[in-house]
Design an enzyme around this catalytic site. Structure first.
Site, PDB file in Angstrom:
ATOM      1  N   GLU A 241       0.862  -1.295  -0.087  1.00  0.00           N
ATOM      2  CA  GLU A 241       0.036  -0.139  -0.052  1.00  0.00           C
ATOM      3  C   GLU A 241       0.970   1.324   0.123  1.00  0.00           C
ATOM      4  OE1 GLU A 241      -2.962  -0.246   3.296  1.00  0.00           O
ATOM      5  OE2 GLU A 241      -4.253  -1.478   1.934  1.00  0.00           O
TER       6      GLU A 241
ATOM      7  N   GLU B 248      -6.690  -7.704  -0.667  1.00  0.00           N
ATOM      8  CA  GLU B 248      -7.156  -7.558   0.895  1.00  0.00           C
ATOM      9  C   GLU B 248      -8.631  -7.415   0.950  1.00  0.00           C
ATOM     10  OE1 GLU B 248      -5.087  -5.064   3.425  1.00  0.00           O
ATOM     11  OE2 GLU B 248      -3.002  -5.478   2.658  1.00  0.00           O
TER      12      GLU B 248
HETATM   13  C1  GAL Z   1      -4.319  -2.654   4.935  1.00  0.00           C
HETATM   14  C2  GAL Z   1      -2.921  -3.035   5.219  1.00  0.00           C
HETATM   15  C3  GAL Z   1      -3.055  -4.438   6.049  1.00  0.00           C
HETATM   16  C4  GAL Z   1      -3.788  -4.170   7.376  1.00  0.00           C
HETATM   17  C5  GAL Z   1      -5.351  -3.869   6.846  1.00  0.00           C
HETATM   18  C6  GAL Z   1      -6.314  -3.895   7.821  1.00  0.00           C
HETATM   19  O1  GAL Z   1      -4.424  -1.080   4.761  1.00  0.00           O
HETATM   20  O2  GAL Z   1      -2.286  -3.331   4.058  1.00  0.00           O
HETATM   21  O3  GAL Z   1      -1.659  -4.658   6.587  1.00  0.00           O
HETATM   22  O4  GAL Z   1      -3.488  -3.300   8.078  1.00  0.00           O
HETATM   23  O5  GAL Z   1      -5.381  -2.615   6.227  1.00  0.00           O
HETATM   24  O6  GAL Z   1      -7.481  -3.651   7.446  1.00  0.00           O
END
Ligand code: GAL
Ligand code: ZN
Length: 687
Positions: free
Chosen positions: A155, A308
């Protein structure tokens, strides 16, 4: 590298899994993880994103045995790995030994280690250390059979205002403008005595007594995105020295302002996107669709990967609603319908410690005997049955224009109103499309490589910045037979936040047949709108937030302001240009009667786009020859198959549809019951 994702999905089918952080657990847990992953249908995990301090506890001292073991374990279980270069979060030793590697905020605060992401992207110490650890990881694991993809950093989005970043910013500006005179002209520094006489005087837009120079701010945004892209490329180049072949990517964040993803996409072998729709939002399903449409747009209309998402709740909102397994399933299958070929999560196993201890995971802290995990398992099994959707094109004929320059510029300070948020406008327009059952790609107006002619209708809800080249492309698109709907406060400024001279939108007014001389924020409560003209019978709605003091330069006026500061001015108009048509919607149309939705429906009809809407909360999408129908609502409803087929790709055979999840066969003109949060995936013979 085109086809980066296909290389994985050809082998593995729909990708399923998530971030896996074995450094937080001991060996016995790893074994349990791998066994449970297999049972859940997991075929890909992202390893090592935050493992730098575990791999290199002291500078140059490496500890790889644990990762060797984890990768072997995964491989033995048939689980592939998306291996990270762990550079998103440097270990404390870097900040301790090199305090200058820490980032500085716009007000001069230096951010400490002890959290994550604490690095200055210009720091030589950071970059040298990041290249070194990436080199170690890539060299050691490039030939490991588990590794199928590389995940550089995480990110990307850091900004820093330190002195080194100031130097880098000056280098970037020198390359862009060449001379100080040109920079002064581009930034209009004659305003407020800002003329620069020496490059050394130029700074990032740090905290200052009053409003910043908008052009300087925009250039700093661009610079920040380019600087991070450099970092990503540096990581990718390290990987490429050891692995010429496997796809390299990093995870984007949907509508995240920190980088301009259109500048990144050529370097991403896979378009990977993180999304965390808010279960508390009544518009969650529509807005989630919009994020998916952005990812598909970035992938040039092709397949993309959800890198994610949350299995249930996140832990970073103020109040974190959980998601039922049924609702999670709708989100995953919705993305799949929109061209996503994999469903990965943050994270596999819920943390017991650290700031994310309350963030849900595929395997909750309560264990496998939980609704969340059982839901994850059954979803894994269902995805195996849907492999045929992989790589299939999503059926869509509409585009929504959206680019980062315009977003950045339209959210600067000192505008006529701070209440016309461009992203909220985009979402509002898209929610109407979504309700009408129309799938649209989100594509940038400011790139020449977007083939507008592929779309029957292009919507520009919030195109505040419009440079002359982009205007010329829109002109040609409409003149050649395209249909364009133009939103409020559009075409106002150029790419440096300077207002265009002349009646607005200066570069496009001849295409719209309407022009404005003043932007007029509306009083609270808005203005009434009077509709007239052919084809607008029954249209209603009120104008809100902002309008424009307009006149028709030849367009057919469909609505005028009925009261308030703009009484008598054109609010909505339609115009023929070449062999195409434009619609001007100069205000935020609101009101119980719909307003905006009615105008968009009229424009869609006019452009010959068929509506797939099946009632509140029901979404239908065609991907290849497969119809995905989702009931996003908490109530039972029905699906009219004849109507759904009518809006599908022309080549779809009709007689019988087969449910890919249950095997049930349905007559092509049946009406199917849809339970709350039900999803049906119906094949028509292809693929
Ligand atoms: C994203 C991040 C992850 C985790 C996730 C939680 O921004 O890449 O590592 O923190 O959020 O929602
Ligand atoms: Zn810096």
């Amino acid at each position: 590298m085109a086809g980066g994702l296909a290389r994985l999905t050809d082998e593995l089918g729909i990708l399923y899994g998530g971030d896996y952080n074995p450094e937080q657990w001991d060996r016995e847990v790893w074994r349990e993880d791998v066994a449970l992953m297999r049972e859940a249908g997991v075929n890909l995990v992202t390893v090592g994103v935050f493992s730098w301090s575990h791999l290199e506890p002291r500078p140059g001292e490496y500890r790889f045995a644990w990762l060797d073991e984890v990768l072997d374990l995964l491989h033995d279980a048939g689980i592939a790995v998306d291996l990270a270069t762990p550079v998103a979060s440097p270990p404390p030793w870097l900040g301790h030994r090199h305090p200058e590697s820490l980032p500085t905020t716009a007000d001069g605060t230096v951010l400490s280690y002890g959290s994550r992401n604490q690095f200055c992207p210009s720091s030589d110490a950071y970059r040298t250390a990041a290249v070194a650890i990436a080199e170690q990881v890539a060299a050691r694991y490039a030939r490991h059979p588990a590794v199928r993809m590389w995940h550089a950093g995480n990110e990307y989005g850091q900004v820093c205002f330190c002195d080194r970043c100031a130097e880098r910013f000056r280098d970037w500006l020198r390359a862009r403008y060449g001379t100080l005179d040109d920079l002064n002209a581009a930034w209009a520094t004659a305003v407020w005595s800002q003329e620069y006489g020496d490059w050394a005087e130029i700074l990032p837009p740090r905290v200052a007594p009053y409003h910043r120079n908008p052009a300087q701010e925009l250039d700093f945004r661009r610079f920040g995105s380019d600087l991070l892209l450099d970092l990503y490329r540096e990581q990718k180049a390290v990987v490429r020295r050891h692995d010429r072949d496997r796809p390299v990517t990093t995870n984007l964040m949907g509508f995240f302002g920190g980088i301009d993803p259109h500048d990144w996409r050529a370097d991403l072998d896979v378009v990977a996107d993180d999304a965390y729709p808010d279960p508390a939002s009544p518009d969650a399903a529509a807005d989630a669709a919009l994020v998916n449409h952005l990812a598909r747009g970035l992938a040039g209309g092709g397949s993309w990967l959800r890198m994610e998402q949350a299995a249930s709740a996140v832990s970073w909102r103020e109040h974190n609603l959980t998601k039922s397994p049924e609702r999670l399933r709708t989100e995953v299958l919705q993305a799949l319908a929109h061209g996503c070929d994999g469903a990965l999560f943050f994270q596999w196993r819920q943390a017991r410690s650290g700031p994310e201890r309350f963030h849900s995971a595929m395997l909750p802290v309560a264990g496998a005997d939980t609704a969340v995990h059982q839901g994850v398992r059954s979803l894994g099994a269902e995805l195996r049955a849907l492999r045929g959707l992989v790589g299939e094109p999503v059926h869509r004929r509409v585009a929504l224009l959206w680019d980062w320059t315009s977003w950045w510029a339209a959210t600067q300070v000192a505008l006529p109103t701070a209440r016309l948020d461009p992203l909220a406008t985009l979402q509002a327009w898209h929610r109407e499309l979504w309700r009408l059952g129309v799938v649209a790609d989100v594509v940038p107006a400011d790139r020449a490589d977007v083939a507008l002619h592929d779309y029957d209708l292009v919507l520009a809800p919030a195109q505040y910045v419009l440079d002359d080249d982009s205007a010329a492309r829109l002109d040609a698109y409409v003149a050649g037979g395209g249909h364009l709907v133009w939103g409020p406060f559009g075409g106002v400024a150029d790419g440096l936040s300077h207002l265009h001279a002349g009646r607005s939108p200066a570069p496009l007014r001849h295409v719209l047949g309407v022009s404005a001389e003043e932007w007029v924020p509306l009083p609270d409560g808005g203005s009434a709108v009077a509709w007239s003209g052919a084809g607008v019978e029954g249209l209603r709605g009120t104008a809100a937030t902002l309008g424009e003091r307009t006149r028709s330069d030849g367009a057919d006026v469909l609505a005028t302001y009925d009261d308030g500061p703009l009484a008598g001015c054109v609010a909505v108009a339609r115009h023929a240009h070449g062999s195409g048509r434009t619609w001007y919607v100069g205000t935020a149309l609101a009101g119980p009667a719909g307003g905006l939705g009615d105008v968009l429906r009229a424009a869609l009809d006019d452009a010959g786009v068929l509506l797939g809407g099946q009632g509140p909360g029901v979404e239908t999408v065609w991907r290849g020859g497969v119809l995905v129908a989702i009931n996003h609502a908490d109530r039972s409803t029905t699906l009219d198959l004849a109507a759904a087929r009518a809006v599908g790709p022309a080549a779809v055979p009709t007689a019988v549809l087969t449910d890919l999840l249950t095997g049930a066969r349905h007559d092509g003109s049946a009406t199917l019951p849809l339970a709350p949060y039900d999803v049906v995936v119906l094949a028509t013979g292809r693929p």
